[in-house]
Structures are given as structure tokens and as C-alpha cells.
Design a protein around this motif. Structure first.
Motif, mmCIF file in Angstrom:
data_model
loop_
_atom_site.group_PDB
_atom_site.id
_atom_site.type_symbol
_atom_site.label_atom_id
_atom_site.label_comp_id
_atom_site.label_asym_id
_atom_site.label_seq_id
_atom_site.Cartn_x
_atom_site.Cartn_y
_atom_site.Cartn_z
ATOM 1 N N SER A 259 0.827 -1.213 0.000
ATOM 2 C CA SER A 259 0.000 0.000 0.000
ATOM 3 C C SER A 259 0.858 1.259 0.000
ATOM 4 O O SER A 259 0.360 2.362 0.203
ATOM 5 C CB SER A 259 -0.888 0.024 1.241
ATOM 6 N N THR B 41 -3.684 7.871 0.441
ATOM 7 C CA THR B 41 -2.764 6.743 0.642
ATOM 8 C C THR B 41 -1.493 7.234 1.338
ATOM 9 O O THR B 41 -1.260 8.441 1.479
ATOM 10 C CB THR B 41 -2.364 6.090 -0.696
ATOM 11 N N THR B 215 0.108 1.987 -6.170
ATOM 12 C CA THR B 215 -0.525 1.638 -4.905
ATOM 13 C C THR B 215 -1.978 2.096 -4.788
ATOM 14 O O THR B 215 -2.653 1.701 -3.847
ATOM 15 C CB THR B 215 0.278 2.226 -3.720
ATOM 16 N N ASP B 218 -4.606 -0.763 -4.593
ATOM 17 C CA ASP B 218 -4.140 -1.884 -3.764
ATOM 18 C C ASP B 218 -5.291 -2.720 -3.200
ATOM 19 O O ASP B 218 -5.207 -3.936 -3.153
ATOM 20 C CB ASP B 218 -3.262 -1.343 -2.626
ATOM 21 N N ASN B 219 -6.351 -2.063 -2.760
ATOM 22 C CA ASN B 219 -7.455 -2.822 -2.152
ATOM 23 C C ASN B 219 -8.745 -2.758 -2.962
ATOM 24 O O ASN B 219 -9.814 -3.030 -2.452
ATOM 25 C CB ASN B 219 -7.728 -2.284 -0.736
ATOM 26 N N LYS B 221 -10.797 -3.793 -6.548
ATOM 27 C CA LYS B 221 -10.799 -4.569 -7.794
ATOM 28 C C LYS B 221 -11.548 -3.747 -8.848
ATOM 29 O O LYS B 221 -12.735 -3.483 -8.692
ATOM 30 C CB LYS B 221 -11.495 -5.914 -7.567
ATOM 31 N N GLY B 297 -1.972 -4.824 -8.809
ATOM 32 C CA GLY B 297 -2.929 -5.782 -8.248
ATOM 33 C C GLY B 297 -3.048 -6.991 -9.156
ATOM 34 O O GLY B 297 -2.051 -7.589 -9.564
#
Lengths: 301, 342
Positions: A259, B41, B215, B218-219, B221, B297
Motif C-alpha cells: 500500500s 494513501t 498503490t 491496492d485494495n 478490484k 494488483g
């Protein structure tokens, strides 16, 4: 131990000897010391390890491509240029050591493919690795030698992490000199909130203490982490200066991992002397070690 | 708010590459008007998510980088002259005589001076100045070192101005143009029932090697990322085949860095909705955050839509307002129609 760290054979892709040295000497001082598939050495203290300290454990080197007619011809990697090699002694993994020769008139025109070493095929084989002979001399103020630059970061980290308390990990990365391969492989499986990379910082003149990296050749350092190091140096009265560096501390690799991480670097000042040798000033080196130690104590908890 | 007002407001903030935190906070605050959730971030990219509350709905990311090129202090000498290095691909030719602002503990105005041509020797004048030879004069003299620190970011100063014929000029239109288009699009879609979830990402560090884009997802989709950036605007001294006329509309990129089928659908959509467009071909990297997003990702299919911009990486970057509106309309249709990700 300084001599061992500086002179043990280790080249990108063949770091076995220095890896063994690190494992043996650190296993009783860390909670865990292990290696991964690429040959990185990872040492951990504590449970969460929010802070990662990184340094390379390899040196740039040469690889033999031909050994016919009693002469060894080679390619070079990790940034070695013809002028770094002409007239210098190369040591091979089996201990054989000999000088690099060039038959041309102007060394500025030399290409790596023009350089050779006198040695017959019973001593050296195609595919053998060699590095600049890291033997060094010292006086009361400095170490002098060839190849100090590639080991200065490793030596500083090794010294700093011996007895320091905290919750942190150390990555002694393999194949750093050929594009940070060890770092990239390690970051595929791991992420950290804060990262400090330690490496040599080539300066025209020594003095000035430890270098705190505001920018390397790849990225701007995280402002907060850099300022934390500057504040630490000030509070502990450690000689340090902030630098904008053209060297590669692999900042972008850490900033873009997982991250994202906070990253900065500590530079160990290494001066190029007029005769082409590298000079590591003991006082600057000590300041780098002290700064790293204090940073670990402050930032890893 | 008209798109010209949005872009004018965005150009007021520095947001220099590597030093985006203050601008990121401002952008995040603005994004809250349009998203259910927003965050910044670790490396100062801004992300927002607007959930359409439909089961199995696809997610479309709208992305534009928020950083701008700039300079960084690398030395301060005993007479107060400040040495510097570039952050991103600064056009060195525009630096001599430029006005700057050093953004340290206080903002300090300075100018980049140069040796008079009368004192230049041999080929110095022809060779041009290198960045390492240039210095900033703040007028501070020997006290400069106490006010300016190595590592301080430096802003290349420029005033936003309106040219004739619907054109505007300012520093940092790369990529405040892309950001303004996304905000304009969000305003258009604000009260609409969308067929997809929307993710908005304003990535940091693009000018230093696409750093933030690695980044941002990152979480999340994403089924498609629409990357909005700028491309080369036509000028008399540049090849017509490598540039696009200002006023030509949206420039849609084709090549291996973008998703073949989805790009075709975007082109069809532009035709169907009568949105003016041109095709740009990038045989390798598009030079945009699509290069990073495509492989971040699990991999994100990308479409790149650009605004033609003249004088890239200078303080007089120039765009046509009509082109901003075309790009805004096209990405609004991509999101509200849903057929591109169907």
C-alpha cells in the motif's frame, strides 16, 4: 569483523560467503535470521517489525566469457566501467588474483571487451565471477581501498544493529547492484510502514557526517520520515547533512510496495581520491552508524 | 461550477511531485462531495469510491495524476545562491530567468539567474545551460542558509491566463486538465443512478515514474480504469503526425498499454454520442499511469483519453476549453452508459 565484512567475496549472484558470515554472526543477536529463495538475509527483532532497514550485500563484478590463449576476457556488471578496472586487481571466488590489462593507448577509449587478465584455463573458467580486490589500508582517520563503496552500507548496518533494541527487520539484499533484484523479490512477499535504506554516497570531499537522503535518483523521500531523521540527528548531536543525491537508494521500489511505505535513506559518505581509490572517513562512518542506531530506537517502537 | 473555474482553482495549489500532502488534503475534501468514502494513501494519492449499491456491479476507475513537475533545493552556498535539481521532466530551456518560490519553512520568492551572454566563452552560449550550473537568487545573501534547507521543494511560478479563442494557459495544466475533467464529470453524474461503482483516483508521483499509481488500486478490484492525461498539442515546429490540434476533442489512445476491446467500445461511444475525437497510437508505454495500473494488483484493463496540450512541461502549458468539455462528456458517457464494461 570490519575486515571480514569489507573483504569477504560477494558478487551479485554469488553472495554465499558473505551470507554465511552474516547468518553466523547475527543469529544470536536477533529473534530470527533466515534467507529466502533469492539469497537475501532477513534478520528480525520483536513481533511487528514496522521498520525495515535495508542494505545491499553484493558488489559489482565481472564474469569470465572466454579463457583461451592464456588470457581471460570478461563482461562487467553492476556499474563497473573500463576506467574502474584498468590496472586494478581482480580477485576470483577461488582466491586467484590478477591485474586487469589494456593494450590500447588511451584508457578513455577502452571498452570492457578490450580488457583482459593473464590467466590460464586451469585457474579460471568461463562463467567464473570476479570482483575488485577489496583489500584496504587504514590510518587513524580513514579506510582506503577499491570497492569500499559497495560495502559501506553493509558495514554501517552491520555495526548499527548489533546491540540496538527495537522492533524491526533488516534486509541484507542480494543482487542489489544489478537492479535491486533482491529488494524486488523480498517486497513481493513483505510490506513495511517505514523503510530506511543505507548505502554509500559518493562525495568529492569527506566530512559533514551522515547523509540523510531527501531525494535519490528514483524518488523524493517521504518528508515526514526524512524530517524524523533530521530531528534525531539534531537531538542526539550527530553530525549529519541532508542531501539530494543522484545515487540509487531504490526509493521508488519501497514507495510503490504494497500500500506504499514511508522511505528515506542514510548515506555513508565515500570520497573518491585522486589516485582512483575510495576513502571511507571513520568519523563520517561513525556518524552514519550512530544515526541509524538512534533512528531504529526512535522509529521501530 | 464551469470547467474553467474548476481548472483555475486547481492550478492555484502547488502539489509538486513528492510533496503532494497539502494538495492531496484539499483534493480529498473536494472529492467528499461526490463519493461515499475517500482516503489518502501513504504516498499522498487521493482515492474516492462511490457505490452504486447494485449487486455484482462492475467498478470503473477514473484516474488523473495530481502531481506537477518542480524543482528541489540541492545546495545553498555561503553567498545565498541556491542550487537545485529537477523533480520530473522539467524543460531546462525555460529555466533561465524563471520566477520561482521556495516552499520551505516559509515561502521565499526567487529568480533563476544566468551569466550574461557578454561574459560567455567559446561555445557556452550554443551549448546552453545545464540545470546543475543554474542558481536561484533570492536576494537573501548569507542568511539564506538559515531560511532555506536542502530538500525544500521549489515551485515554478506562473499565472493562470485566458487566451483568445477559448484557450487557457498556465503551469501545471499537466495534469490539472485531467483532474478538472474528472471533477466536471463527477458534477454531471452527481445525482444520476449509475450502473457501476465508481472509483476516483488522483495518483501522486506520476512525474517521477508513475509512483503513486502502483498503490492506488491496492485494495480495489477495478474492471476498467479510464486514465485521463494530456498529450502533445500541435505547434508549427512539431510534426503533425506526432501532435493533435487544439480543439480536436478527446484523444483516445490505441496500443498494447490499453485494452483493445474496451478502447474500441469507447471509440464507438464517441461516434454514437457525436463527441469529437482523434486516435493516438502508442506502440509501447502511453507515458501515463496506465502503464502502472495495467499491471497493478491483479491487473486492470485501461483506456487512456487525453487532452491535447501545447508546450508540455513549461510554465505556459496551453489547452482548449472545448477539448476539456469533450473529454468530460466522453468519460461521463462511459460511466453512465455502462456498455464499455458490459
Amino acid at each position: 569483523m570490519i575486515r571480514d565484512i569489507l573483504t569477504t567475496f560477494s558478487v551479485s549472484g554469488s553472495e554465499k560467503k558473505v551470507r554465511q558470515l552474516l547468518i553466523e554472526s547475527l543469529k544470536d543477536k536477533f529473534d530470527q535470521v533466515c534467507t529466502d529463495c533469492l539469497g537475501n538475509v532477513i534478520a528480525k527483532k520483536g513481533v511487528s517489525q514496522k521498520l525495515l532497514v535495508e542494505c545491499g550485500m553484493d558488489s559489482p563484478g565481472i564474469m569470465v566469457v572466454d579463457n583461451s590463449d592464456g588470457q581471460v576476457w570478461f563482461s562487467a556488471f553492476g556499474g563497473l566501467k573500463p576506467k574502474d578496472l584498468i590496472g586494478k586487481k581482480i580477485i576470483f571466488e577461488n582466491g586467484f588474483c590478477s591485474e586487469v590489462k589494456y593494450d590500447g593507448e588511451k584508457s578513455d577509449d577502452a571498452k570492457i571487451s578490450d580488457l583482459y587478465i593473464d590467466a590460464d584455463s586451469t585457474k579460471i573458467s568461463i562463467g567464473d565471477f570476479g570482483i575488485l580486490n577489496h583489500e584496504f589500508t587504514e590510518d587513524s582517520e580513514s579506510y582506503f581501498g577499491y570497492g569500499l563503496k559497495s560495502r559501506a552500507g553493509l558495514l554501517a548496518v552491520y555495526q548499527a544493529v548489533q546491540d540496538v533494541a527495537g522492533d524491526f527487520a533488516v534486509l541484507f539484499s542480494a543482487q542489489k547492484r544489478i537492479g535491486g533484484k533482491g529488494i524486488k523479490a523480498f517486497l513481493g512477499e513483505n510490506s513495511f510502514a517505514r523503510v530506511i535504506t543505507v548505502d554509500a554516497l559518493c562525495e568529492k570531499k569527506d566530512g559533514g557526517g551522515a547523509g540523510i537522503v531527501a531525494k535519490d535518483s528514483t524518488a523524493v523521500a517521504s518528508v515526514n520520515l526524512r524530517k524524523a531523521l533530521e530531528d534525531t540527528a539534531k537531538a542526539k548531536k550527530i553530525d549529519a547533512k541532508t542531501v539530494v543525491s543522484d545515487e540509487n537508494f531504490f526509493g521508488s521500489s519501497f514507495l510503490t510496495s504494497g500500500s506504499g511505505a514511508d522511505w528515506t535513506g542514510i548515506g555513508v559518505l565515500v570520497e573518491k581520491t585522486e589516485d582512483g581509490k575510495e576513502k571511507l572517513c571513520k568519523k563520517d562512518f561513525e556518524n552514519s552508524v550512530r544515526l541509524l542506531k538512534s533512528a531504529i530506537e526512535k522509529l521501530s517502537l | 461550477m464551469k470547467i474553467i473555474e474548476i481548472i483555475k482553482d486547481l492550478t492555484k495549489s502547488p502539489g509538486i511531485s513528492g510533496f503532494e500532502s497539502e494538495f492531496a488534503a484539499k483534493v480529498c475534501e473536494k472529492l467528499k462531495e461526490y463519493c461515499n468514502e475517500t482516503w489518502i494513501t501513504k504516498t499522498n494519492s487521493v482515492v474516492g469510491v462511490k457505490n452504486c449499491k447494485k449487486n455484482d456491479a462492475p467498478t470503473i476507475m477514473l484516474e488523473a495524476h495530481l502531481d506537477r513537475i518542480g524543482l528541489i533545493v540541492s545546495s545553498v552556498d555561503e553567498n545565498g545562491f541556491v542550487g537545485f535539481r529537477a523533480l520530473g521532466g522539467v524543460d531546462e530551456r525555460i529555466l533561465p530567468a524563471a520566477e520561482v518560490e521556495i516552499l520551505g519553512s516559509e515561502r521565499i520568492f526567487g529568480i533563476i539567474g544566468a551569466k550574461p551572454p557578454h561574459l560567455m566563452k567559446n561555445n557556452e552560449e550554443d551549448e546552453g545551460l545545464k540545470i546543475e550550473d543554474m542558481l536561484i537568487d533570492t536576494g537573501l545573501g548569507e542568511v539564506a542558509a538559515s531560511k532555506i534547507s536542502i530538500g525544500d521543494p521549489i515551485l515554478l511560478k506562473s499565472d493562470f491566463c485566458e487566451l483568445l479563442n477559448n484557450r487557457i494557459s498556465s503551469a501545471t495544466l499537466d495534469n490539472r486538465a485531467g483532474m478538472s475533467v474528472i471533477f466536471d464529470c463527477l458534477e454531471k453524474l452527481k445525482d444520476k443512478d449509475l450502473p457501476c461503482n465508481l472509483c476516483v483516483a488522483f495518483a501522486s508521483g506520476e512525474e517521477q515514474g508513475l509512483l503513486g499509481a502502483y498503490t492506488v488500486a491496492d485494495n480495489i478490484k477495478c474492471d476498467l480504469a479510464v486514465v485521463v492525461d494530456v498529450t502533445y498539442g500541435e505547434t508549427p515546429d512539431a510534426k503533425v503526425t506526432e501532435t493533435f490540434p487544439l480543439g480536436c476533442g478527446a484523444v483516445i489512445c490505441r496500443g498494447p498499454n490499453v485494452h483493445f476491446e474496451m478502447t474500441k467500445k469507447v471509440i464507438e461511444l464517441a461516434k454514437k454520442k457525436n463527441i469529437p475525437y482523434e486516435i493516438e497510437v502508442a506502440s509501447g508505454s502511453t507515458g501515463t499511469n496506465a502503464w502502472a495500473l495495467q499491471t497493478s494488483g491483479h491487473g486492470i484493463p485501461c483506456v487512456v483519453i487525453s487532452v491535447p496540450l501545447r508546450y508540455m512541461h513549461t510554465t505556459v502549458e496551453t489547452v482548449d476549453i472545448g477539448d476539456l468539455e469533450s473529454v468530460s462528456k466522453l468519460i461521463s458517457e462511459i460511466v453512465s452508459g455502462g456498455e464499455v464494461v458490459a
